[in-house]
Write a protein that holds these residues in place. Structure first.
Motif, PDB file in Angstrom:
ATOM      1  N   THR A 108       0.654  -1.103   0.005  1.00 28.41           N
ATOM      2  CA  THR A 108       0.033   0.170  -0.015  1.00 28.41           C
ATOM      3  C   THR A 108       0.965   1.225  -0.116  1.00 28.41           C
ATOM      4  N   ALA A 109       1.719   1.344   0.949  1.00 27.71           N
ATOM      5  CA  ALA A 109       2.994   2.359   0.902  1.00 27.71           C
ATOM      6  C   ALA A 109       3.550   2.680  -0.411  1.00 27.71           C
ATOM      7  N   LEU A 110       4.043   1.396  -0.894  1.00 28.09           N
ATOM      8  CA  LEU A 110       4.768   1.611  -2.108  1.00 28.09           C
ATOM      9  C   LEU A 110       3.764   2.207  -3.395  1.00 28.09           C
ATOM     10  N   MET A 111       2.452   1.683  -3.310  1.00 25.53           N
ATOM     11  CA  MET A 111       1.460   2.033  -4.233  1.00 25.53           C
ATOM     12  C   MET A 111       1.405   3.853  -4.032  1.00 25.53           C
ATOM     13  N   TYR A 112       1.087   4.161  -2.983  1.00 23.46           N
ATOM     14  CA  TYR A 112       1.016   5.651  -2.607  1.00 23.46           C
ATOM     15  C   TYR A 112       2.292   6.192  -3.298  1.00 23.46           C
ATOM     16  N   ASP A 113       3.495   5.865  -2.790  1.00 21.57           N
ATOM     17  CA  ASP A 113       4.615   6.554  -3.329  1.00 21.57           C
ATOM     18  C   ASP A 113       4.812   6.777  -4.788  1.00 21.57           C
ATOM     19  N   ALA A 114       4.341   5.364  -5.437  1.00 24.45           N
ATOM     20  CA  ALA A 114       4.386   5.381  -6.625  1.00 24.45           C
ATOM     21  C   ALA A 114       3.572   6.499  -7.508  1.00 24.45           C
ATOM     22  N   VAL A 115       2.456   6.607  -7.252  1.00 19.22           N
ATOM     23  CA  VAL A 115       1.591   7.595  -7.594  1.00 19.22           C
ATOM     24  C   VAL A 115       2.154   8.959  -7.503  1.00 19.22           C
ATOM     25  N   HIS A 116       2.753   9.397  -6.132  1.00 19.98           N
ATOM     26  CA  HIS A 116       3.394  10.546  -6.025  1.00 19.98           C
ATOM     27  C   HIS A 116       4.603  10.809  -6.876  1.00 19.98           C
ATOM     28  N   LEU A 117       5.299   9.827  -7.047  1.00 20.98           N
ATOM     29  CA  LEU A 117       6.552   9.874  -7.783  1.00 20.98           C
ATOM     30  C   LEU A 117       6.272  10.062  -9.354  1.00 20.98           C
ATOM     31  N   LEU A 118       5.185   9.420  -9.778  1.00 23.11           N
ATOM     32  CA  LEU A 118       4.510   9.732 -11.361  1.00 23.11           C
ATOM     33  C   LEU A 118       3.944  11.082 -11.410  1.00 23.11           C
ATOM     34  N   ALA A 119       3.400  11.556 -10.264  1.00 25.11           N
ATOM     35  CA  ALA A 119       2.847  12.867 -10.496  1.00 25.11           C
ATOM     36  C   ALA A 119       3.994  14.011 -10.556  1.00 25.11           C
ATOM     37  N   ARG A 120       4.946  13.753  -9.633  1.00 27.29           N
ATOM     38  CA  ARG A 120       6.116  14.610  -9.633  1.00 27.29           C
ATOM     39  C   ARG A 120       6.738  14.499 -10.922  1.00 27.29           C
ATOM     40  N   GLY A 121       6.991  13.421 -11.600  1.00 26.68           N
ATOM     41  CA  GLY A 121       7.643  13.261 -12.819  1.00 26.68           C
ATOM     42  C   GLY A 121       6.949  13.964 -13.861  1.00 26.68           C
ATOM     43  N   LEU A 122       5.647  13.718 -14.064  1.00 30.57           N
ATOM     44  CA  LEU A 122       4.805  14.395 -14.957  1.00 30.57           C
ATOM     45  C   LEU A 122       4.759  15.808 -14.797  1.00 30.57           C
ATOM     46  N   THR A 123       4.780  16.262 -13.545  1.00 27.25           N
ATOM     47  CA  THR A 123       4.922  17.817 -13.580  1.00 27.25           C
ATOM     48  C   THR A 123       6.298  18.451 -13.999  1.00 27.25           C
ATOM     49  N   GLN A 124       7.368  17.840 -13.653  1.00 34.00           N
ATOM     50  CA  GLN A 124       8.513  18.057 -14.133  1.00 34.00           C
ATOM     51  C   GLN A 124       8.469  18.192 -15.616  1.00 34.00           C
TER      52      GLN A 124
END
Length: 536
Positions: A108-124
Motif C-alpha cells: 500500500t505504501a509503495l503504491m501511494y509513493d509510486a503515484v506521487h512519484l509519477l505525479a512529480r515526474g509528469l509535473t517536471q
C-alpha cells in the motif's frame, strides 16, 4: 506444515528462515507452536516486510527469537499523519480502507509513493516541454513519444514517501533506502536495528537484551557442563561428604554463581562424561560427523551452557556460540627447571677451566726451573756459609731446585718465603712470577666468589623449535584439547613435525588432564615437556 516442523524437530534444527506470503505467516507459526517448534530454543528470521501488520498476541509470550524486517516506519509521525489524512478523506467519500495506521502494509505504501512519484515526474516533464497525448494499444509496438523523457525525470526525482527516502540510481534502481530490523517481545514488535546499503547492519543490542533476553533465565534451572581443571573447577576439600554444587570450587564455579545471582536462575554443575573439553570428530574426507566433550553436551542439549578454560577456535565455533572471552592467553611449555647440583670435593677447581689449570701448572714448573738454572750460573747466589772463615773451601747456594719450587709455591699462595733471590737475573724472574701470580689469584678469587653466589642454570630448551630439533626430551599435550589440535593441524614445519610425533606416540606423551601432565613433568626429571595454557 506440521510434518515439516516435525522433521526439523527430529533433526534438532534451531535456526529457521521463513520466506512466504504474509497471510500465511500466522498459520505457519501456529502449527510450529503446536508441535513444539516455537520455544526459547528456536530462532526464526521472517523475510516478509509486513510482519508488523499481523496479530501476534498468540506468539509474543513464548520468548521465541523471531526477527523480521520492515520498510515502512509506521511509528514515524509524518507517516501516521499522512495515513490518517488519507483515511479521513476516503471516509468522507464513504470508503473504509480497512486497516489501522500502524498496520500499513508495504504494498500500500509503495503504491501511494509510486503515484506521487509519477505525479512529480509528469509535473517536471510538463514544465520542461509540451506533452502530447495519443491513444496507445497494448497489443501493438507503438510507444509514447514522451515515455523515455518521463522515465528520466522520474529517476531524477527525490522525495520522502511513506516507504522512506525515495531516490534512484542511474540504472533506475532504488538507492539509499533503509530497512528496520524488528524483534518480537512481550510488548509486541519492537525495532532493534537498521540496515542500509551504505551503512550495513546496525543493531541496538541493549534494546534486544533488556527487553527480551535477560528475563529468559529467571527462576529457571540450567545444567552447566565443565571438566576438572585447577584452578577453574576443582573438588572442594572437606571432612564431610559433599553433594551437588557444593562439592565444587574454583574460578568457573564462582563465575557461574555470580551470573546466577544477577540473572536470578538456578544451576546444576555437571562434569562432562568423557572428561574432555570438546572438539569435532571428522571422517576420512574431513567432514564433521560428531563432537565430544563439553561441546557435544551443549549441542545435544544435555547441558545448557559449558564453562571452563576452554579455548575459542574456529573448529569449536562451527558447533557452538561463545561469549566474550574472560581471559586471553597463549601456549607455554611446562618443563622441570634445572636444579643446582650440590658442591663436590673438587668444586674449588670450577672457577677456572681445565686448560687454565694445566697451563698455570706448567708455568709454575717452568718458572721454578728457570730460577734454579739462573741461580746455578750467577756468582751472586753463591755465598759463604761460614762467616768466620774468610776463604772457605766451599760456597753455598740457597736456590736449590726444592727451594725454587717452594719459593714459587709460597708466592702463588700469597704466603711468601724466607728464601729470597740475590742476583739481578733471579730477582727479575721472581718479579715476573709474582706479577703472574697476582693476576691469576685475583681472577680466581673473583670467579670463585661469582661461582659461589650466582647459580648458573642452563636450560636445555628455550622454545618449541628446540624441542622439535632433539629426540631426548619427549613432549605432549592434553588429549583432545585445542593445543594438541593446533600442532596436529599446523602447516608450519617444526610444529607439523611435533604434531606427527604426538600422534605417533599418543599413548606415551598425551595425557587426559592438565594435572596428570604436570605430574608427568615432575616425575620425568627433565625428560618430558608439556604444552599447556600459560595461565593454567
Amino acid at each position: 506444515y506440521r510434518p515439516i516442523f516435525r522433521q526439523l524437530k527430529a533433526r534438532k534444527e534451531k535456526r529457521i528462515v521463513l520466506d512466504c506470503n504474509v497471510d500465511k505467516i500466522g498459520e505457519i507459526l501456529k502449527q510450529a507452536q503446536q508441535v513444539g517448534m516455537l520455544t526459547e530454543e528456536q530462532s526464526y528470521v521472517i523475510t516478509s516486510l509486513d510482519f508488523h501488520s499481523l496479530n501476534l498476541d498468540d506468539f509474543k509470550y513464548g520468548r521465541t527469537n523471531i526477527t523480521a524486517f520492515r520498510l515502512v516506519d509506521v511509528s514515524n509521525k509524518r507517516v501516521l499523519e499522512t495515513v490518517n489524512e488519507w483515511m479521513r478523506g476516503e471516509l468522507q467519500r464513504g470508503v473504509d480502507l480497512g486497516f489501522a495506521p500502524r498496520n500499513l502494509r508495504t504494498e500500500t505504501a509503495l503504491m501511494y509513493d509510486a503515484v506521487h512519484l509519477l505525479a512529480r515526474g509528469l509535473t517536471q516533464l510538463d514544465h520542461g516541454r509540451l506533452v502530447t497525448i495519443k491513444p496507445l494499444d497494448c497489443d501493438l509496438t507503438d510507444t509514447w513519444i514522451d515515455g523515455h523523457s518521463l522515465y528520466n525525470y522520474m529517476k531524477m526525482v527525490e522525495l520522502d514517501g511513506l516507504s522512506g527516502n525515495i531516490k534512484f540510481d542511474t540504472r533506475g534502481f532504488r538507492s539509499e533506502f533503509e530497512l528496520q530490523v524488528l524483534d518480537l517481545v512481550e510488548t509486541g514488535v519492537r525495532k532493534v536495528g537498521t540496515w542500509s546499503k551504505g551503512s550495513g547492519l546496525f543493531l541496538d543490542v541493549r534494546q534486544s537484551v533488556n527487553e527480551k533476553r535477560r528475563p529468559t533465565l529467571f527462576n529457571k534451572t540450567i545444567v552447566v557442563s565443565t571438566i576438572l581443571s585447577d584452578p577453574y573447577t576443582m573438588y572442594k576439600e572437606s571432612s564431610h561428604k559433599l553433594e551437588g554444587n557444593d562439592q565444587f570450587e574454583g574460578f568457573c564455579v564462582d563465575l557461574v554463581e555470580e551470573m546466577s545471582k544477577k540473572l536470578k536462575f538456578n544451576y546444576t554443575i555437571k562434569l562432562a562424561d568423557d572428561g574432555v573439553y570438546g572438539s569435532s570428530i571428522r571422517d576420512a574426507d574431513g567432514n564433521i560427523v560428531g563432537w565430544d566433550g563439553i561441546i557435544a553436551e551443549v549441542i545435544s542439549g544435555v547441558a545448557d551452557i559449558g564453562i571452563g578454560d576452554l579455548t575459542i577456535n574456529t573448529d569449536r565455533s562451527q558447533g557452538v556460540d561463545f561469549t566474550t572471552p574472560w581471559m586471553n592467553t597463549g601456549i607455554s611449555i611446562l618443563f622441570i627447571a634445572p636444579t643446582k647440583q650440590p658442591p663436590s670435593l673438587f668444586s674449588f677447581l670450577s672457577p677456572l677451566s681445565l686448560d687454565v689449570w694445566f697451563y698455570m701448572s706448567a708455568a709454575y714448573v717452568f718458572a721454578s726451573l728457570i730460577l734454579f738454572a739462573l741461580a746455578r750460573f750467577t756468582p751472586y747466589e753463591w755465598v759463604n756459609p761460614y762467616p768466620c772463615i774468610e776463604e772457605p773451601d766451599e760456597l753455598e747456594n740457597e736456590l736449590t731446585l726444592s727451594n725454587c719450587l717452594w719459593h714459587n709455591w709460597g708466592s702463588l699462595m700469597q704466603q711468601g718465603s724466607d728464601i729470597a733471590p740475590k742476583a739481578v737475573s733471579t730477582r727479575m724472574v721472581a718479579g715476573m712470577w709474582w706479577f703472574f701470580t697476582l693476576i691469576m689469584i685475583s681472577s680466581y678469587t673473583a670467579n670463585l666468589a661469582a661461582f659461589l653466589t650466582v647459580e648458573r642454570l642452563v636450560s636445555p630448551i628455550s622454545s618449541a623449535e628446540d624441542l622439535a630439533k632433539q629426540t631426548k626430551i619427549k613432549y605432549g599435550a592434553l588429549l583432545g584439547g585445542s593445543t594438541a589440535r593446533f600442532f596436529l593441524e599446523s602447516k608450519y614445519g617444526p610444529y607439523q613435525k611435533m604434531g606427527d610425533f604426538m600422534k605417533k606416540n599418543k599413548k606415551q606423551v598425551m595425557v587426559p588432564s592438565n594435572q596428570e601432565g604436570v605430574e608427568k613433568v615432575l616425575e620425568s626429571n627433565g625428560g618430558y615437556a608439556y604444552f599447556m595454557e600459560r595461565q593454567v
